[in-house]
Design an enzyme around this catalytic site. Structure first.
Site, short mmCIF file in Angstrom:
data_model
loop_
_atom_site.label_atom_id
_atom_site.label_comp_id
_atom_site.label_asym_id
_atom_site.label_seq_id
_atom_site.Cartn_x
_atom_site.Cartn_y
_atom_site.Cartn_z
N LYS A 80 0.84 -1.21 0.00
CA LYS A 80 0.00 0.00 0.00
C LYS A 80 0.87 1.26 0.00
O LYS A 80 0.66 2.16 -0.81
CB LYS A 80 -0.91 0.04 1.25
N ARG A 114 -10.09 0.95 8.07
CA ARG A 114 -9.77 -0.46 8.33
C ARG A 114 -10.94 -1.19 8.96
O ARG A 114 -10.84 -2.39 9.22
CB ARG A 114 -8.58 -0.56 9.27
N ARG A 170 11.37 -5.84 5.40
CA ARG A 170 11.06 -4.43 5.10
C ARG A 170 11.97 -3.47 5.85
O ARG A 170 12.24 -3.64 7.03
CB ARG A 170 9.61 -4.14 5.46
N ARG A 211 10.56 -1.68 11.35
CA ARG A 211 9.45 -1.40 12.28
C ARG A 211 9.39 -2.47 13.35
O ARG A 211 9.50 -3.66 13.04
CB ARG A 211 8.14 -1.35 11.50
N ARG A 228 -1.27 -9.10 13.21
CA ARG A 228 -1.75 -8.06 12.28
C ARG A 228 -2.48 -8.71 11.10
O ARG A 228 -3.47 -8.17 10.61
CB ARG A 228 -0.57 -7.21 11.78
#
Ligand code: ADP
Ligand code: AMP
Length: 218
Positions: free
Chosen positions: A13, A88, A127, A160, A171
């Site tokens: 995203k 969300r 990431r 993160r 998540r």
């Protein structure tokens, strides 16, 4: 245009919103970035958000709605914006629609980036993000030219804390339980665009751009 980008954590995203916001000259508003900025500033909202983010849970609706509405009430979002990570939940989607309606606006398109679960996990485990401009990299798929430094702005890259394995699992559960059912809301309005997110970044962008050019099915 008011568009939203939906997808599981790691679907791409932020990566796509970053490219599209430049291509289409739209402000890119990411709810997760707003919470991380609030945390950096040690605000009450930031500290509250952190307690949920660390567990992989959603931040309570009212808090997420408030931070986004305050942001989209800024002049740069008066006629366009690209929302990433918001809404969300169905409640967030409904409140967003009411708020836009009061301004005589509405969501034009909801883009859902679909990616298989095992790919999501691999992406999140590698990431890297820029602390300054939030650009996303991947240690294997798209590494920075200079290790630890952002190609775009030279900012420091970091991982993160909620990208660790246990939190990612939660998540993903939260996404399937609370966010995926919301897609129906946009589908019923004929605004949902589904794209294959399991292909090269540029191909995903092309698929989104060509879907955005197509007329809305009623
Ligand atoms: P999201 O904002 O949906 O959580 P990101 O845009 O941060 O996801 O992307 C998650 C990770 O996957 C990042 O490391 C990014 O570089 C990588 N990535 C994004 N899109 C692709 C893609 N199409 N193919 C391979 N890796 C990708
Ligand atoms: P993201 O940067 O989009 O991956 O979001 C990181 C975390 O911020 C999520 O796991 C949630 O805890 C929180 N968050 C971001 N956006 C929302 C939202 N719209 N509603 C509730 N929580 C959110």
């Amino acid at each position: 245009m008011y568009a939203i980008i939906l997808g599981a954590p790691g679907a791409g995203k932020g990566t796509q919103a970053d490219i599209l916001s430049q291509e289409m000259n739209l402000p890119h508003i990411a709810s997760g970035d707003l919470f991380r900025q609030a945390l950096e500033a040690r605000t009450e909202v930031g500290l509250l958000a952190k307690s949920h983010m660390d567990k992989g849970e959603l931040v309570p609706d009212e808090v997420a709605i408030k931070i986004i509405l305050e942001r989209i009430n800024q002049p740069d979002c008066a006629s366009d914006c690209l929302l990433d990570g918001f809404p969300r939940t169905l409640h967030q989607a409904e409140v967003l629609d009411q708020a836009l309606e009061e301004r005589g606006k509405s969501i034009d398109r909801a883009i859902y980036i679909e990616v298989p679960n095992e790919v999501l996990v691999k992406r999140l485990s590698g990431r890297l993000l820029c602390r300054t401009c939030q650009a996303a990299y991947h240690i294997v798929n798209s590494p920075p030219k200079i290790p630890g430094r952002c190609d775009k702005c030279g900012g420091e890259l970091y991982r993160r804390s909620d990208d660790k394995e246990e939190t990612v699992k939660e998540r993903l559960n939260v996404f399937f339980a609370q966010t995926l059912p919301m897609l129906d809301y946009y589908k019923k309005q004929g605004k949902l665009i589904k794209v294959n997110g399991n292909q090269e970044i540029q191909k995903v962008t092309e698929e989104i751009l060509s879907a955005l050019r197509a007329p809305i099915s009623s």
